[in-house]
Design an enzyme around this catalytic site. Sequence first.
Site, PDB file in Angstrom:
ATOM      1  N   CYS A   1       0.707  -1.332   0.085  1.00  0.00           N
ATOM      2  CA  CYS A   1       0.053  -0.071  -0.155  1.00  0.00           C
ATOM      3  C   CYS A   1       0.830   1.113  -0.091  1.00  0.00           C
ATOM      4  O   CYS A   1       1.806   1.231   0.615  1.00  0.00           O
ATOM      5  CB  CYS A   1      -0.975   0.025   1.083  1.00  0.00           C
TER       6      CYS A   1
ATOM      7  N   ARG B   1       5.054   1.074  -5.934  1.00  0.00           N
ATOM      8  CA  ARG B   1       4.859   0.002  -4.631  1.00  0.00           C
ATOM      9  C   ARG B   1       3.878  -1.387  -4.979  1.00  0.00           C
ATOM     10  O   ARG B   1       4.194  -2.440  -4.350  1.00  0.00           O
ATOM     11  CB  ARG B   1       4.294   0.639  -3.398  1.00  0.00           C
TER      12      ARG B   1
ATOM     13  N   TRP C   1      -2.917  -2.609  -1.603  1.00  0.00           N
ATOM     14  CA  TRP C   1      -2.484  -4.000  -2.186  1.00  0.00           C
ATOM     15  C   TRP C   1      -3.232  -4.989  -1.154  1.00  0.00           C
ATOM     16  O   TRP C   1      -3.205  -5.082  -0.007  1.00  0.00           O
ATOM     17  CB  TRP C   1      -1.031  -4.068  -1.918  1.00  0.00           C
TER      18      TRP C   1
ATOM     19  N   ASN D   1      -1.609   0.812   6.006  1.00  0.00           N
ATOM     20  CA  ASN D   1      -0.596  -0.154   5.386  1.00  0.00           C
ATOM     21  C   ASN D   1      -0.508  -1.077   6.421  1.00  0.00           C
ATOM     22  O   ASN D   1       0.042  -0.769   7.542  1.00  0.00           O
ATOM     23  CB  ASN D   1       0.434   0.646   4.610  1.00  0.00           C
ATOM     24  N   GLY D   2      -0.618  -2.623   6.023  1.00  0.00           N
ATOM     25  CA  GLY D   2      -0.034  -3.469   7.051  1.00  0.00           C
ATOM     26  C   GLY D   2      -1.148  -4.471   7.374  1.00  0.00           C
ATOM     27  O   GLY D   2      -2.097  -4.645   6.700  1.00  0.00           O
TER      28      GLY D   2
ATOM     29  N   GLU E   1      19.545 -15.234 -10.219  1.00  0.00           N
ATOM     30  CA  GLU E   1      18.870 -13.824 -10.295  1.00  0.00           C
ATOM     31  C   GLU E   1      18.392 -13.604 -11.823  1.00  0.00           C
ATOM     32  O   GLU E   1      17.319 -13.105 -11.874  1.00  0.00           O
ATOM     33  CB  GLU E   1      20.012 -12.797 -10.136  1.00  0.00           C
TER      34      GLU E   1
ATOM     35  N   LYS F   1      14.369 -12.567 -12.526  1.00  0.00           N
ATOM     36  CA  LYS F   1      14.036 -11.532 -13.400  1.00  0.00           C
ATOM     37  C   LYS F   1      13.022 -12.372 -14.280  1.00  0.00           C
ATOM     38  O   LYS F   1      11.915 -11.368 -14.687  1.00  0.00           O
ATOM     39  CB  LYS F   1      15.351 -11.035 -14.067  1.00  0.00           C
TER      40      LYS F   1
ATOM     41  N   GLU G   1       9.420 -12.901 -12.935  1.00  0.00           N
ATOM     42  CA  GLU G   1       8.647 -11.633 -12.448  1.00  0.00           C
ATOM     43  C   GLU G   1       8.320 -11.181 -13.622  1.00  0.00           C
ATOM     44  O   GLU G   1       7.117 -10.531 -13.554  1.00  0.00           O
ATOM     45  CB  GLU G   1       9.688 -10.782 -11.861  1.00  0.00           C
TER      46      GLU G   1
ATOM     47  N   HIS H   1      22.725 -34.212 -11.321  1.00  0.00           N
ATOM     48  CA  HIS H   1      22.079 -34.784 -10.200  1.00  0.00           C
ATOM     49  C   HIS H   1      20.534 -34.517 -10.243  1.00  0.00           C
ATOM     50  O   HIS H   1      19.943 -34.810  -9.067  1.00  0.00           O
ATOM     51  CB  HIS H   1      22.568 -33.966  -8.736  1.00  0.00           C
TER      52      HIS H   1
ATOM     53  N   LYS I   1       6.336  -3.701  -4.693  1.00  0.00           N
ATOM     54  CA  LYS I   1       7.896  -3.050  -4.686  1.00  0.00           C
ATOM     55  C   LYS I   1       8.601  -3.252  -3.163  1.00  0.00           C
ATOM     56  O   LYS I   1       9.382  -3.775  -2.930  1.00  0.00           O
ATOM     57  CB  LYS I   1       7.988  -1.800  -5.258  1.00  0.00           C
TER      58      LYS I   1
HETATM   59  O1  M6R Z   1      13.574  -3.756  -0.730  1.00  0.00           O
HETATM   60  P1  M6R Z   1      14.315  -5.431  -0.580  1.00  0.00           P
HETATM   61  O2  M6R Z   1      15.456  -5.130  -1.122  1.00  0.00           O
HETATM   62  O3  M6R Z   1      14.519  -5.931   0.819  1.00  0.00           O
HETATM   63  O4  M6R Z   1      13.244  -6.394  -1.308  1.00  0.00           O
HETATM   64  C1  M6R Z   1      13.625  -7.719  -1.470  1.00  0.00           C
HETATM   65  C2  M6R Z   1      13.012  -8.223  -2.694  1.00  0.00           C
HETATM   66  O5  M6R Z   1      11.491  -8.155  -2.175  1.00  0.00           O
HETATM   67  C3  M6R Z   1      13.129  -7.901  -3.969  1.00  0.00           C
HETATM   68  O6  M6R Z   1      14.490  -8.060  -4.194  1.00  0.00           O
HETATM   69  C4  M6R Z   1      12.316  -8.588  -4.965  1.00  0.00           C
HETATM   70  O7  M6R Z   1      12.853  -9.811  -5.118  1.00  0.00           O
HETATM   71  C5  M6R Z   1      12.411  -8.091  -6.354  1.00  0.00           C
HETATM   72  N1  M6R Z   1      11.314  -7.667  -6.963  1.00  0.00           N
HETATM   73  C6  M6R Z   1      13.244  -8.661  -7.317  1.00  0.00           C
HETATM   74  O8  M6R Z   1      13.206  -8.098  -8.350  1.00  0.00           O
END
Ligand code: M6R
Length: 606
Positions: free
Chosen positions: A2, A27, A76, A102-103, A481, A485, A488, A504, A601
């Site tokens: 949020c 966010r 959210w 938020n929360g 990584e 990506k 996502e 394995h 985010k």
């Molecule tokens: O704000 P942070 O670095 O703690 O966030 C951690 C993850 O939520 C963040 O890296 C997430 O995996 C990204 N969307 C990856 O692209």
Amino acid sequence: MCGIVGYTGKALALSPVLEGLRRLEYRGYDSAGIALVVTKGAPLWIEKRAGKLSNLEDSLGDVIPDAHSGIGHTRWATHGGPTDTNAHPHLDNEGKLALIHNGIIENYVELRELLEKRGHIFTSETDTESVVHLLSDARKAHNGDLAAAMREVCAELRGSFTLLAIHADEPGRIVGARRNSPLVVGVGDGENFLASDVSAFIAHTKRALELGQDEVVDITSTSIVVTDLMGNILTPREYEISWDASAAERGGFPHFMLKEIYEQPKSIADTLIGRTQGLNSEITAGINLEGISKVVIIACGTAYHAGLVGKYAIEKWANVPVDVELASEYRYREPAVDSSTLVIPISQSGETMDTLMALRYAKSHGARIFAVCNTNGSTIPRESDAVLYTHAGPEIAVASTKAFATQLIAMYLLGLHLGRVRGAIDEKTSIEIGNELALLPAKVEQILETVEPLRSLTREFKDSTSMLFLGRHVGYPTALEGALKLKELAYMHAEGFAGGELKHGPIALIENGTPVIAIMPPSNSLLYEKMVSNVQEVKARGAVVIAIGDSDLSSAAHNIRIPTSHEYLQPVLAVVPLQVIAYEMAIARGNDVDQPRNLAKSVTVE
Ligand code: M6R
């Protein structure tokens, strides 16, 4: 998650509130709403809509209410679906008190039962609505003092929250509170702001106040009062925001993600400035780095992958055992941790709840905490003994790119620093690595100048159902990584594997035409030949191999060249084409690049 905005001041409030919500869109959210105080004592003006902010703007039409204070929210969904009714703000039964949140309020069910018995009528499925009714009763009990009511209510709540409330009887006043969820104050000239993060008000002021845990803030256009839950007046830390509004805009790029990919040379250079030959005492003053027996890195998602690279570098240069833990798992297995443990939480936002909770667990067991963070004034650095700030600038796209690059840099800087403190690295080697680090911005620039062919290459695989990523040594976290990506952004099955692990089990996934991205170690590395063998193994089973490396691999169907670098530093370079591939794949598959589905985010709930 949020986004929260509050504005009080000389301007008509709708515009700064909407602008703030627009800047917080990154966010992640699925509904939006605004409440304003138009006429003192009359029910509040309120508008809320499921879906994108544009739905809310459409329903507003040309209306600009004559209000100088108000609150806005992007939600959210957690409790109750993303509907108009569940959208925030929520109102009390008189329609005069509005609240955004938020929360998660963990005791909302029992509160709701209690409040319904008292005659309150609920209209939504949210946990938040319990709080507005509770606040309404508390305000009456405190003779209309909204701040006193907020303090009392916060003490009764369990869970995490940022709350902002306005009341129709007090135009110009906004009361907020926070626990385990972000809230910052923007200090303006004849106007003040409250928001989830500074990007909401950066176009208006660069002065910000940090709020601590369980603090209540009471603002008007000319005053800011911060108290604890007992009502004791506190003096919050003020800081200057080091970037300007243009940094949080697309600047001619079609998407924030692409802009942020291209900002990497600068972000890396900014993070390196003055640090390659040791971290200055301003950074390390709050922490004793002598006598450490173990390092534990805690992080989530992309930050976790940076931590995995950090393990290789810190163990090699500082000769100390390093564990890397998914923050969400850490505290629940009650790990052994004590005052000889150095814990390194890594977080772009500084607000990730899983990381924060893991940090608190370690701290309560005596660990020393040295955070790596990109966001000044956020909770994780505030609760740490020392902070190494990355200087990526604001990262708006949900998919992390430049923050990852700078987190890698932070890992190298910490590894070198610990190596020096522990006498584990000789001066010549540390100077050589420092010099190699300084070359990275130009090398990333060079890659970015040659990524064009990746566009057509990516389109070739746009209809694949799966893509695999292989790497060895620091190339393994890089492969993880790359796969994250792609998941996502392309919503495609993607997995990263250690090259040696293939045989394995995972090699069973390979079939004719499976695209496999191989991150080749530098060609002078001992592991290069091993990785060549792994490529042969998948190729023999029908994989189409795309190799990323500093030389061409004849067995690969496609080669993506990156400059030669120090073996440990290679992830900073190899990840760039992986980011571009994920970006291009999202475009090719018609996906939302900056706000991929289901993601937020800043993940401020566990
Ligand atoms: O704000 P942070 O670095 O703690 O966030 C951690 C993850 O939520 C963040 O890296 C997430 O995996 C990204 N969307 C990856 O692209």
